[in-house]
Design an enzyme around this catalytic site. Structure first.
Site, PDB file in Angstrom:
ATOM      1  N   TYR A   1       0.868  -1.173   0.000  1.00 11.19           N
ATOM      2  CA  TYR A   1       0.000   0.000   0.000  1.00 11.19           C
ATOM      3  C   TYR A   1       0.907   1.225   0.000  1.00 11.19           C
ATOM      4  CZ  TYR A   1      -4.194  -2.747   0.961  1.00 11.19           C
ATOM      5  OH  TYR A   1      -5.234  -3.618   0.867  1.00 11.19           O
TER       6      TYR A   1
ATOM      7  N   MET B   1     -11.861  -8.666   2.953  1.00  8.74           N
ATOM      8  CA  MET B   1     -12.656  -7.502   3.327  1.00  8.74           C
ATOM      9  C   MET B   1     -14.100  -7.769   2.932  1.00  8.74           C
ATOM     10  SD  MET B   1     -10.357  -4.181   2.281  1.00  8.74           S
ATOM     11  CE  MET B   1      -8.723  -3.894   3.007  1.00  8.74           C
TER      12      MET B   1
ATOM     13  N   HIS C   1      -4.360  -2.561  -7.900  1.00  5.61           N
ATOM     14  CA  HIS C   1      -5.630  -3.200  -7.544  1.00  5.61           C
ATOM     15  C   HIS C   1      -6.696  -2.204  -7.154  1.00  5.61           C
ATOM     16  CE1 HIS C   1      -8.576  -5.278  -4.940  1.00  5.61           C
ATOM     17  NE2 HIS C   1      -8.530  -6.126  -5.943  1.00  5.61           N
TER      18      HIS C   1
ATOM     19  N   HIS D   1     -16.917  -4.243  -2.218  1.00 10.63           N
ATOM     20  CA  HIS D   1     -15.492  -4.569  -2.236  1.00 10.63           C
ATOM     21  C   HIS D   1     -15.191  -5.795  -1.381  1.00 10.63           C
ATOM     22  CE1 HIS D   1     -11.209  -3.879  -2.606  1.00 10.63           C
ATOM     23  NE2 HIS D   1     -11.073  -3.863  -1.296  1.00 10.63           N
TER      24      HIS D   1
END
Length: 613
Positions: free
Chosen positions: A206, A467, A238, A392
């Site tokens: 990230y 997630m 992504h 998501h």
């Protein structure tokens, strides 16, 4: 073969249908390019029962088009056609589990027209959305994995030749294509773009950098946001999130990017809490509705934003340098409303866990009645209107629903995708905006499969973690950033026999004290040590869905509503909306050919009667 006495009926209606088709026009509402070189172009239109495609491909051979359950050839619904000696042809096929292609006994694709010139072939064909043919794939509002191919030669007596490298796949929503890029070429824009970021040699990264929003002298509205993905990095990047940061930051903070969630990251990153926008892989950008825009230029609007880019590098490629980002189009012509974003679902944490070996496991993240009562009750008692949703999940995700409740009654879902694709996630405009009132509640429901995994799957940031989130775009903007929940950990630990944890808690994940078999193991190690089976996993799932929940109800920045941190029980539901089911003709119903003949004869009789008047 029909009796001769019906032949005049068929001739009449064939002629009538032909001219009706010509007068209807050939306009197609939607289009896309399926291959990276612009050689395979797809157009389509649909109504409540039927979908019609037109395909134009740079070839004089056959064209293949299909719908796949997973993006691969196996078990796909396929149509192959072309033009030979000026005559178009089309055949309905399917591929078995071993990827062998068979001609479908039930030919449900209907050729409309076909033509070719010296370079290109064009085919148009239609089919019902639901054919009730087990060899066909239903076309619904969920994600569809389109596969395509072509060859320089037409189909011969022995069938289609292997297409070689002239093939590909693309996930899309045929019945919910999303927002179009209807902005003027003269529209002002600015870019938020990383410059030559060295992507680390590891699975997941990230990367964060703070940018200053375009300075404007008065209020403007951002009306479209597009991804700027470096060519060749379509599978590396992504997702991209934008967070609003503290407006008093020092501009020296803008100079350097750093890994997010890292012990040595700049302290300024911690001030960036409120999500402004979200893009995920496969998305082609988002255009706001004509009456809504993302506000910039006022005292409560973003001055600085943190752009978080998720790099997914499971092959551990080395030496990659990326310059991806976002392009934002803005205008001084203000819309009626300012847009906001609410993150709902399961609070991302190790307390969100999925056992291994499960064909199906369900997680639920609650935006609770009390959170919406407190936040909307103070900010907007008349409620807010949701106009788009991005759902998501990561690699184990198979289906997602954003469920909406008023009282104990369930309304139609805000959004749903029964064919969720990790590689295709974007905001979907709702057909009708949905009013969200104080006292309503939402459940983001995610279905996963972990049947090929040997260990627990944990809630977390990497794509191998999981997630379960829904990002809601709504108006008018209120001071609510996150509305989420997380099942209590104690009940989950009791399921595997944990009796006591070590206190005080000095490590993370925390350690187990008893029983002896788990002593001195972290709770994640204890969960992995437990001997999971399908039945135990199912029982665990049923138990977790009934556990008390920890509530997250946060404002912009780092402020919280008073309900945050409280423990509540899952809501009782009196009436539940079931996902739509496919209704197919039973064996006792008359054959469609008989029904068609009856309809044709009845209509012919009416025409004859009218002509005799």
């Amino acid at each position: 073969m029909l009796p001769a006495k019906y032949s005049s009926v068929i001739v009449f209606f064939t002629t009538f249908w032909f001219y009706a088709t010509l007068t209807h026009g050939s306009g197609f509402s939607h289009s896309t390019i399926l291959d990276p070189h612009g050689k395979y172009n797809l157009k389509w239109r649909f109504d409540r029962r039927t979908i019609t495609f037109e395909i134009e491909v740079e070839t004089r051979g056959y064209i293949g088009f299909g719908l796949s359950p997973n993006g691969a050839m196996a078990s796909s619904d396929i149509v192959i056609g072309g033009v030979t000696d000026g005559t178009p042809y089309l055949q309905d096929y399917f591929a078995d589990a071993n990827r062998k292609v068979h001609r479908d006994v039930q030919q449900n694709y209907r050729l409309q027209y076909g033509r070719e010139n010296s370079t290109h072939t064009v085919l148009a064909f239609s089919r019902h959305l639901l054919t009730c043919d087990t060899s066909d794939k239903d076309i619904t509002e969920s994600t569809v994995r389109v596969i395509w191919a072509y060859h320089s030669e037409d189909v011969g007596p022995s069938g289609p030749m292997y297409h070689g490298v002239n093939r590909g796949r693309k996930s899309m929503r045929l019945l919910d294509p999303g927002s179009k890029a209807n902005v003027s070429s003269e529209m002002d824009f600015f870019n938020l773009q990383n410059i030559n970021v060295p992507v680390p040699f590891k699975d997941t990264t990230y990367w964060c950098q703070i940018f200053k929003i375009q300075e404007v002298q008065k209020k403007h509205h951002i009306i479209r946001i597009e991804p700027l993905i470096q060519r060749g990095h379509e599978n590396l990047v992504h997702h991209i999130l934008l967070y609003q940061c503290d407006s008093t930051l020092n501009e020296s903070e803008l100079k350097a990017g750093h890994e997010c969630y890292h012990p040595n990251m700049p302290d300024s990153f911690l001030t960036c809490e409120t999500i402004v926008f979200a893009w995920a892989i496969g998305g082609e950008g988002f255009t706001y509705p004509p009456h809504v825009g993302l506000s910039i230029g006022t005292s409560i609007d973003p001055v600085y934003v943190l752009m978080e880019v998720h790099y997914d590098n499971p092959a551990f490629q080395q030496g990659m340098v990326d310059s991806s980002g976002l392009r934002l189009f803005y205008t001084p012509e203000l819309r009626q409303y300012d847009a906001g974003v609410i993150e709902t679902g399961v609070w991302v944490s190790l307390y969100h866990m999925l056992p291994p070996g499960m064909q199906e496991y369900i997680s639920e993240g609650h935006c609770t009645r009390k959170c919406l009562q407190e936040s909307l009750g103070q900010e907007m008692p008349s409620g807010v209107r949701v106009f788009a949703v991005l759902m998501h999940a990561h690699l184990a995700g198979r289906a997602i629903r954003t469920r909406h409740f008023r009282g104990q009654e369930e309304l139609q879902p805000l959004s749903h995708d029964e064919e969720f694709d990790f590689n295709f996630q974007e905001f979907q405009l709702l057909k009708d905006e949905r009013l969200l009132l104080p006292g309503d509640n939402l459940i983001t429901e995610c279905k996963y499969t972990t049947k090929d995994r040997q260990n627990m799957t944990w809630g977390g940031l990497t794509t191998r973690d999981e997630m379960c989130l829904s990002y809601l775009l709504y108006y008018p903007r209120v001071n609510l950033a996150r509305c989420e929940s997380l099942p209590e950990i104690i009940g989950q630990l009791k399921f595997i026999g944990v009796k006591e944890i070590q206190v005080p808690v000095t490590t993370w994940p925390f350690m187990i004290k008893s029983p002896k078999k788990y002593s001195s193991l972290s709770f994640t190690e204890a969960m992995d040590k437990y001997r999971w089976s399908k039945n135990r996993g199912k029982s665990f799932n049923e138990m977790v869905l009934q556990l008390p929940m920890n509530v997250r109800c946060s404002k912009w920045g780092q402020d919280e509503w008073s309900i945050q941190g409280t423990i509540v029980s899952p809501p009782e539901v009196k009436s539940e909306v079931k996902p739509p089911s496919t209704m197919c003709r039973s064996a006792s119903e008359p054959h469609s050919g008989v029904v068609l003949l009856f309809t044709m004869c009845l209509t012919y009789a009416i025409v004859q009667t009218c002509l005799s008047l």
